[in-house]
Design a protein around this motif. Structure first.
Motif, PDB file in Angstrom:
ATOM      1  N   SER A   1       0.772  -1.041   0.081  1.00  0.00           N
ATOM      2  CA  SER A   1       0.086   0.002   0.068  1.00  0.00           C
ATOM      3  C   SER A   1       0.900   1.234   0.029  1.00  0.00           C
ATOM      4  CB  SER A   1      -0.847  -0.066   1.214  1.00  0.00           C
ATOM      5  OG  SER A   1      -1.622   1.235   1.347  1.00  0.00           O
ATOM      6  N   ILE A   2       0.524   2.132  -0.863  1.00  0.00           N
ATOM      7  CA  ILE A   2       1.355   3.369  -0.987  1.00  0.00           C
ATOM      8  C   ILE A   2       0.498   4.581  -0.837  1.00  0.00           C
ATOM      9  CG2 ILE A   2       2.702   4.877  -2.763  1.00  0.00           C
ATOM     10  CD1 ILE A   2       3.767   2.542  -3.832  1.00  0.00           C
ATOM     11  N   LYS A   3       0.785   5.458   0.349  1.00  0.00           N
ATOM     12  CA  LYS A   3      -0.091   6.557   0.376  1.00  0.00           C
ATOM     13  C   LYS A   3       0.419   7.764  -0.361  1.00  0.00           C
ATOM     14  CE  LYS A   3      -1.230   9.812   4.159  1.00  0.00           C
ATOM     15  NZ  LYS A   3      -0.938  10.048   5.797  1.00  0.00           N
ATOM     16  N   ILE A   4      -0.408   8.480  -1.079  1.00  0.00           N
ATOM     17  CA  ILE A   4       0.008   9.470  -1.968  1.00  0.00           C
ATOM     18  C   ILE A   4       0.128  10.783  -1.294  1.00  0.00           C
ATOM     19  CG2 ILE A   4      -0.592  10.773  -3.998  1.00  0.00           C
ATOM     20  CD1 ILE A   4       0.289   7.709  -4.355  1.00  0.00           C
ATOM     21  N   ASP A   5       1.286  11.158  -0.551  1.00  0.00           N
ATOM     22  CA  ASP A   5       1.410  12.270   0.001  1.00  0.00           C
ATOM     23  C   ASP A   5       2.765  13.279  -0.429  1.00  0.00           C
ATOM     24  OD1 ASP A   5       3.510  10.586   0.973  1.00  0.00           O
ATOM     25  OD2 ASP A   5       2.813  10.720   2.876  1.00  0.00           O
ATOM     26  N   GLY A   6       3.380  12.895  -1.549  1.00  0.00           N
ATOM     27  CA  GLY A   6       4.333  13.525  -1.873  1.00  0.00           C
ATOM     28  C   GLY A   6       5.789  12.980  -1.167  1.00  0.00           C
ATOM     29  N   GLU A   7       5.680  12.040  -0.215  1.00  0.00           N
ATOM     30  CA  GLU A   7       6.985  11.735   0.441  1.00  0.00           C
ATOM     31  C   GLU A   7       7.201   9.998  -0.176  1.00  0.00           C
ATOM     32  OE1 GLU A   7       9.197  12.964   2.060  1.00  0.00           O
ATOM     33  OE2 GLU A   7       8.122  14.762   3.150  1.00  0.00           O
ATOM     34  N   LEU A   8       8.371   9.776  -0.620  1.00  0.00           N
ATOM     35  CA  LEU A   8       8.497   8.193  -1.071  1.00  0.00           C
ATOM     36  C   LEU A   8       9.037   7.614   0.195  1.00  0.00           C
ATOM     37  CD1 LEU A   8       8.538  10.265  -3.649  1.00  0.00           C
ATOM     38  CD2 LEU A   8       9.804   8.451  -4.795  1.00  0.00           C
ATOM     39  N   ASN A   9       8.256   7.546   1.372  1.00  0.00           N
ATOM     40  CA  ASN A   9       8.821   6.610   2.135  1.00  0.00           C
ATOM     41  C   ASN A   9       8.004   5.514   2.617  1.00  0.00           C
ATOM     42  OD1 ASN A   9       6.361   7.904   3.204  1.00  0.00           O
ATOM     43  ND2 ASN A   9       7.340   9.402   4.621  1.00  0.00           N
ATOM     44  N   ASP A  10       6.985   5.126   1.728  1.00  0.00           N
ATOM     45  CA  ASP A  10       6.506   3.905   1.828  1.00  0.00           C
ATOM     46  C   ASP A  10       7.409   2.679   1.420  1.00  0.00           C
ATOM     47  OD1 ASP A  10       3.790   4.547   2.752  1.00  0.00           O
ATOM     48  OD2 ASP A  10       3.950   5.913   0.681  1.00  0.00           O
ATOM     49  N   ILE A  11       7.085   1.627   1.883  1.00  0.00           N
ATOM     50  CA  ILE A  11       8.101   0.475   1.661  1.00  0.00           C
ATOM     51  C   ILE A  11       7.918  -0.256   0.252  1.00  0.00           C
ATOM     52  CG2 ILE A  11       6.491  -1.511   2.493  1.00  0.00           C
ATOM     53  CD1 ILE A  11       8.918  -2.929   3.557  1.00  0.00           C
ATOM     54  N   GLY A  12       6.859   0.188  -0.206  1.00  0.00           N
ATOM     55  CA  GLY A  12       6.857  -0.347  -1.542  1.00  0.00           C
ATOM     56  C   GLY A  12       7.754   0.441  -2.641  1.00  0.00           C
ATOM     57  N   TRP A  13       8.199   1.624  -2.310  1.00  0.00           N
ATOM     58  CA  TRP A  13       9.063   2.159  -3.216  1.00  0.00           C
ATOM     59  C   TRP A  13      10.372   1.619  -3.392  1.00  0.00           C
ATOM     60  CZ3 TRP A  13       6.968   5.047  -6.832  1.00  0.00           C
ATOM     61  CH2 TRP A  13       5.761   5.674  -6.723  1.00  0.00           C
ATOM     62  N   GLN A  14      10.602   0.753  -2.468  1.00  0.00           N
ATOM     63  CA  GLN A  14      11.932   0.311  -2.243  1.00  0.00           C
ATOM     64  C   GLN A  14      12.088  -0.840  -3.460  1.00  0.00           C
ATOM     65  OE1 GLN A  14      12.843  -1.501   1.455  1.00  0.00           O
ATOM     66  NE2 GLN A  14      12.072   0.404   2.621  1.00  0.00           N
ATOM     67  N   THR A  15      11.330  -1.520  -4.019  1.00  0.00           N
ATOM     68  CA  THR A  15      11.415  -2.283  -5.235  1.00  0.00           C
ATOM     69  C   THR A  15      11.047  -1.782  -6.455  1.00  0.00           C
ATOM     70  OG1 THR A  15       9.163  -3.139  -4.933  1.00  0.00           O
ATOM     71  CG2 THR A  15      10.650  -4.137  -3.632  1.00  0.00           C
ATOM     72  N   ALA A  16      10.963  -0.324  -6.587  1.00  0.00           N
ATOM     73  CA  ALA A  16      10.472   0.241  -7.693  1.00  0.00           C
ATOM     74  C   ALA A  16      11.513   0.372  -9.022  1.00  0.00           C
ATOM     75  CB  ALA A  16      10.032   1.726  -7.358  1.00  0.00           C
ATOM     76  N   SER A  17      11.133   0.285  -9.925  1.00  0.00           N
ATOM     77  CA  SER A  17      12.121   0.601 -11.029  1.00  0.00           C
ATOM     78  C   SER A  17      12.646   2.038 -11.349  1.00  0.00           C
ATOM     79  CB  SER A  17      11.469   0.081 -12.416  1.00  0.00           C
ATOM     80  OG  SER A  17      10.942  -1.191 -12.376  1.00  0.00           O
ATOM     81  N   LEU A  18      13.805   2.337 -11.585  1.00  0.00           N
ATOM     82  CA  LEU A  18      14.304   3.708 -11.624  1.00  0.00           C
ATOM     83  C   LEU A  18      14.765   4.025 -12.974  1.00  0.00           C
ATOM     84  CD1 LEU A  18      15.611   6.090 -10.103  1.00  0.00           C
ATOM     85  CD2 LEU A  18      17.787   4.852  -9.965  1.00  0.00           C
ATOM     86  N   ALA A  19      14.265   5.205 -13.167  1.00  0.00           N
ATOM     87  CA  ALA A  19      14.521   5.914 -14.695  1.00  0.00           C
ATOM     88  C   ALA A  19      15.360   7.274 -14.176  1.00  0.00           C
ATOM     89  CB  ALA A  19      13.357   6.412 -15.072  1.00  0.00           C
ATOM     90  N   ALA A  20      16.658   7.343 -14.344  1.00  0.00           N
ATOM     91  CA  ALA A  20      17.395   8.252 -14.324  1.00  0.00           C
ATOM     92  C   ALA A  20      18.320   8.584 -15.487  1.00  0.00           C
ATOM     93  CB  ALA A  20      18.366   7.693 -12.882  1.00  0.00           C
ATOM     94  N   ASP A  21      19.421   9.536 -15.224  1.00  0.00           N
ATOM     95  CA  ASP A  21      20.232   9.764 -16.366  1.00  0.00           C
ATOM     96  C   ASP A  21      19.654  10.554 -17.302  1.00  0.00           C
ATOM     97  OD1 ASP A  21      22.436   8.640 -14.679  1.00  0.00           O
ATOM     98  OD2 ASP A  21      21.817   6.817 -15.584  1.00  0.00           O
ATOM     99  N   PHE A  22      19.050  11.642 -16.941  1.00  0.00           N
ATOM    100  CA  PHE A  22      18.254  12.485 -17.889  1.00  0.00           C
ATOM    101  C   PHE A  22      19.060  13.282 -18.912  1.00  0.00           C
ATOM    102  CE2 PHE A  22      14.662  10.915 -15.602  1.00  0.00           C
ATOM    103  CZ  PHE A  22      13.618  11.463 -15.830  1.00  0.00           C
ATOM    104  N   ILE A  23      18.851  13.392 -20.078  1.00  0.00           N
ATOM    105  CA  ILE A  23      19.477  14.120 -21.185  1.00  0.00           C
ATOM    106  C   ILE A  23      18.852  15.284 -21.507  1.00  0.00           C
ATOM    107  CG2 ILE A  23      20.407  13.765 -23.258  1.00  0.00           C
ATOM    108  CD1 ILE A  23      21.636  12.015 -21.215  1.00  0.00           C
TER     109      ILE A  23
END
Length: 842
Positions: free
Chosen positions: A59-81
């Motif tokens: 369960s993820i609470k939408i509050d602008g803070e990425l501190n829910d445990i679910g985010w730990q397994t999320a896929s990362l998009a980085a290195d923007f151009i």
């Protein structure tokens, strides 16, 4: 400028359907063009990025803070151009962008951290839903069918305001499309963070068990003038979705039952300043959205109320053609990208500006008491969507009620009504099949059926747009046929039109050649916007863009336009008079290092034959050549004070016309909540030629040598309490006057001569239009709004001049006005949300 494609449009020159001068169509010119193209079609292919998304059960609470445990397994998009100001440059690590993605059975989660080396460099402003303003933002773009033609966009700002849009072919963005989704943002000590939850009910996609979606993620850093992307964008490549990355392995996703209701209640108090009568009314109705399946949605509006839409920008129209207005009614702007195919649909024909000319002539000399040129919409519905194999289907149907005029019998004073606009059904059908290589073929049909013995109308168009596999070459066009049933002599009138184009769309150098042909019987005006037929235009557009920054600029764009126009069928007794005009334009603009834009525009035309200004079929007016130039600038809009302006000057035509135009706009942002913007437009046409009068037998046509003055002032003020409520004020005053100095009679050869007898009628024109729109809007729940709107409109026309601008403004303020105060409540109800809450309480 708003949106993804608008951000890119200042980095590249998107070819327009511009016009060709036959003088530039020699074989030598084309040999040179193809030689140049040989050197410009080679550009680096950017590697396509892929991201495997992970499913979560947390369960993820939408509050602008990425501190829910679910985010730990999320896929990362980085290195923007970076796209602009320096294409292909990697983002700085101190300002890094990190975006995380997850999905579950209900929808898609997107969250991220957007670092800033200096917290003060975050641009933020409360602007309201679907407004960019002076904001940093981040957005995700999803091409769920992976056809590189259609997409869904979801954006959020540092202050948590959201907006969304539908993207369609050509990079067109429909910001009137609204979905219901959840989001939050929060300012951090080293930047800002955000979370989005986009339910599947807010997305359209196919049925495959495992799906790969086209995807890109964009971030704007407003104060740095920077746009950066997860999947790099080459500014010299045609299209935005054509360069998307890939979001992979969404497995076993199915949308919920999409059944949504938006009932509304509204009340109005209207005061007519002419009759001095006050009228109150209460309205109620409902909008319904029903997801027929995963891809198709049925939208219905029952007893719609559009009384709170913004006032039209009305002008003194001195042309022989109808003025075109912007559509502001939500039902006809939201999700209508399919219906805009082929340019056959002008939605204001339904209810607001019907093409049917009302017959309001009083019979046997009786007096006309009242009539309205508009009609009431009884109901409207639209079905739209796209199959897994890329077939888009759109159907729109609307019914307007009959309209009657009220007359008074001059003998006994009795009032009676006669129908002047019949009950009418409007229908559009669109079939749009996407193909490989960002290509498509389409079929569009519009149909207008009127009750009784009134005439009906039908227009059909077949379209194609094809790109090669390198996305460099483009060819396309359409063929259209119109039928008017019983309009003329109770017979069927059939017309024909086509458009063909060919060009190069990728590389620093691009071009387009095109031709439009509309024969004398073609007419799409019953459901489309249409000025004139019987014309064949052909043109050439050339564009060159420099996207690599130099010492003093970030980018430079250059473009050349030229076109030649002639009739298809003779309109005059002198059948050799088929030529209309030859014209050209040169456009150059650059973004400077300080993020200002500067540019110049030069246009001109050779001697032309004008077949329309006389307002009499078959009569031509010969107008000599003209030449004009324009200088303009836009300052850095990220500053608290910004402005833009232009100066236009033109010379030429029959009386050596001199035109001067000055435009100036300023905006002051006092803080994140409050801003004021003002724009001013002044123009003077001295020694302009123009139609003034026709005799009843149309044999005598009078033109005038005149001076036309126009002044327009618009002020916008905005105060937002938070990201869900605010007040806006828009006031516009438009004044235009026509001052004739000398009169001339048009002869059969198209020349102006002194009239045989003095023309003494008063054809002076003095027109004022004042409109005020003040709106309080509160989004009290997702998709639910409470709004209070005050509108004030004053319109005057006379043939006596007020020389002073302030006198005209004072007369408008003190004269008769139409006032309206309205309150409207729209409540969004989602069946699945209601069902979930009911199950929890059971």
């Amino acid at each position: 400028m708003n949106g993804i494609t608008q951000l890119i449009s200042k980095s590249i020159f998107v070819p327009e359907f511009t016009k060709l001068n036959q003088l530039f169509m020699s074989p030598k010119i084309f040999a040179l063009l193809f030689a140049v193209m040989g050197y410009t079609t080679l550009f680096a292919q950017i590697e396509k990025r892929e991201l495997n998304i992970q499913r979560t059960t947390q369960s993820i609470k939408i509050d602008g803070e990425l501190n829910d445990i679910g985010w730990q397994t999320a896929s990362l998009a980085a290195d923007f151009i970076e796209l602009r100001p320096t294409p292909n440059r990697k983002e700085d690590s101190v300002n890094a962008t990190k975006i995380y993605l997850l999905y579950n059975n209900e929808g898609l989660y997107v969250g991220g951290y957007l670092l800033e080396n200096n917290k003060d460099s975050i641009a933020k402003e409360f602007i309201g839903r679907d407004g960019f303003g002076n904001n940093d933002f981040v957005g995700i773009i999803l091409d769920t069918y992976n056809d590189k033609l259609n997409g869904f966009e979801y954006f959020i700002t540092p202050l948590g305001e959201q907006w969304d849009a539908k993207m369609s072919y050509g990079g067109n963005e429909d910001f009137s499309w609204n979905a219901v989704w959840n989001s939050a943002a929060k300012l951090q000590h080293n930047g800002w963070s955000f979370e989005m939850f986009i339910p599947y009910s807010a997305i359209r996609f196919g049925k495959n068990q495992v799906q790969d979606w086209g995807m890109n993620i964009v971030r704007r850093r407003q104060k740095a003038g920077q746009q950066i992307f997860w999947q790099p964008i080459d500014p010299n490549v045609n299209g935005f979705l054509t360069q998307e990355g890939l979001l992979k392995k969404l497995e076993g996703i199915t949308p919920p039952l999409r059944l949504q209701f938006s009932p509304y209640f509204s009340t109005y108090i209207n005061k007519d300043g002419i009759t001095n009568k006050t009228k109150a009314q209460v309205n109620g109705g409902m909008d319904v959205k029903y997801g027929i399946n995963q891809a198709f949605t049925l939208d219905m509006t029952l007893i719609p109320d559009f009384g709170q839409v913004i006032s039209d920008n009305r002008i003194l129209n001195l042309t022989p053609f109808e003025q075109k207005f912007t559509e502001n009614r939500p039902f006809f702007t939201e999700g209508t990208e399919l219906f805009n195919k082929g340019n056959l649909f002008y939605s204001r024909r339904i209810g607001v500006d019907p093409n049917y000319a009302p017959d309001v002539e009083a019979p046997t000399g009786d007096t006309l008491i009242k009539y309205s040129p508009q009609t009431k919409i009884l109901n409207a519905s639209k079905l739209s969507g796209r199959t897994q194999k890329g077939l888009g289907i759109g159907v729109l149907n609307a019914i307007t009620q009959a309209q009657s005029a009220t007359f008074q019998n001059i003998a006994n004073g009795e009032k009676y009504k006669l129908e002047n606009i019949p009950l009418t059904n409007y229908n559009i059908l669109v079939l749009d099949q996407t193909l490989k290589h960002n290509s498509s073929v389409s079929f569009v049909n519009t149909n207008v059926m009127r009750s009784g013995n009134e005439y009906d109308a039908n227009v059909s168009s077949a379209l194609f747009d094809l790109n090669d596999k390198t996305n460099t070459w483009n060819v396309g066009g359409n063929v259209s046929v119109s039928n008017l049933f019983g309009k003329y002599d109770n017979k069927t009138t059939t017309g024909y039109a086509h458009n063909l184009y060919f060009g190069k769309t990728s590389g620093k150098f691009n071009f387009r050649i095109w031709q439009d042909l509309i024969n004398a019987k073609y007419d799409k005006s019953d459901l489309g916007f249409f000025t004139n037929n019987n014309t064949m235009d052909q043109g050439l557009w050339l564009g060159y863009n420099i996207t690599k920054p130099g010492k003093w600029y970030n980018q430079i764009n250059l473009a050349w336009d030229s076109w030649y126009s002639r009739l298809v069928s003779p309109m005059t007794v002198k059948k050799s008079s088929m030529y209309q005009t030859t014209a050209f334009s040169l456009d150059a603009k650059a973004q400077l290092k300080n993020l200002w834009w500067v540019g110049t525009f030069i246009n001109g035309a050779l001697k032309s034959n004008d077949f329309y200004e006389s307002r009499v079929y078959g009569r031509v007016f010969i107008n000599p050549a003209r030449l004009g130039w324009n200088l303009w600038f836009e300052s850095n809009s990220a500053k608290k004070f910004s402005m833009n302006g232009n100066l236009f000057n033109a010379r030429g035509n029959i009386f050596h016309r001199r035109t001067t135009e000055l435009g100036l706009s300023e905006k002051i942002r006092f803080n994140d909540k409050f801003s004021i913007a003002h724009s001013m437009y002044l123009t003077r046409h001295k020694n302009q030629s123009g139609w003034a009068y026709n005799s009843e037998d149309y044999d005598t046509i009078i033109f005038s040598r005149r001076t036309v003055y126009t002044a327009e002032n618009v002020i916008n003020m905005k105060y937002n309490f938070n990201n869900r409520s605010g007040i806006t004020f828009r006031g516009r005053h438009y004044w235009s006057k026509v001052d004739p100095h000398q009169f001339y009679q048009l002869d059969d050869e198209g020349k102006l001569n002194m009239p045989s007898s003095p023309f003494t009628q008063n054809v002076n024109q003095n027109y004022n239009y004042l409109s005020v729109d003040m709106v309080y809007n509160w989004q009290f729940a997702p998709g639910s709004f409470f709004s209070v709107v005050w509108k004030d409109i004053a319109e005057t026309f006379n043939q006596e001049f007020e020389k002073n601008y302030y006198s005209n403004l004072s007369n408008s303020l003190s004269g008769p006005q139409f006032n309206s105060l309205s309150v409207k409540v729209i409540y969004f109800l989602d069946y699945m949300t209601f069902k979930s809450k009911k199950n929890k309480t059971a």
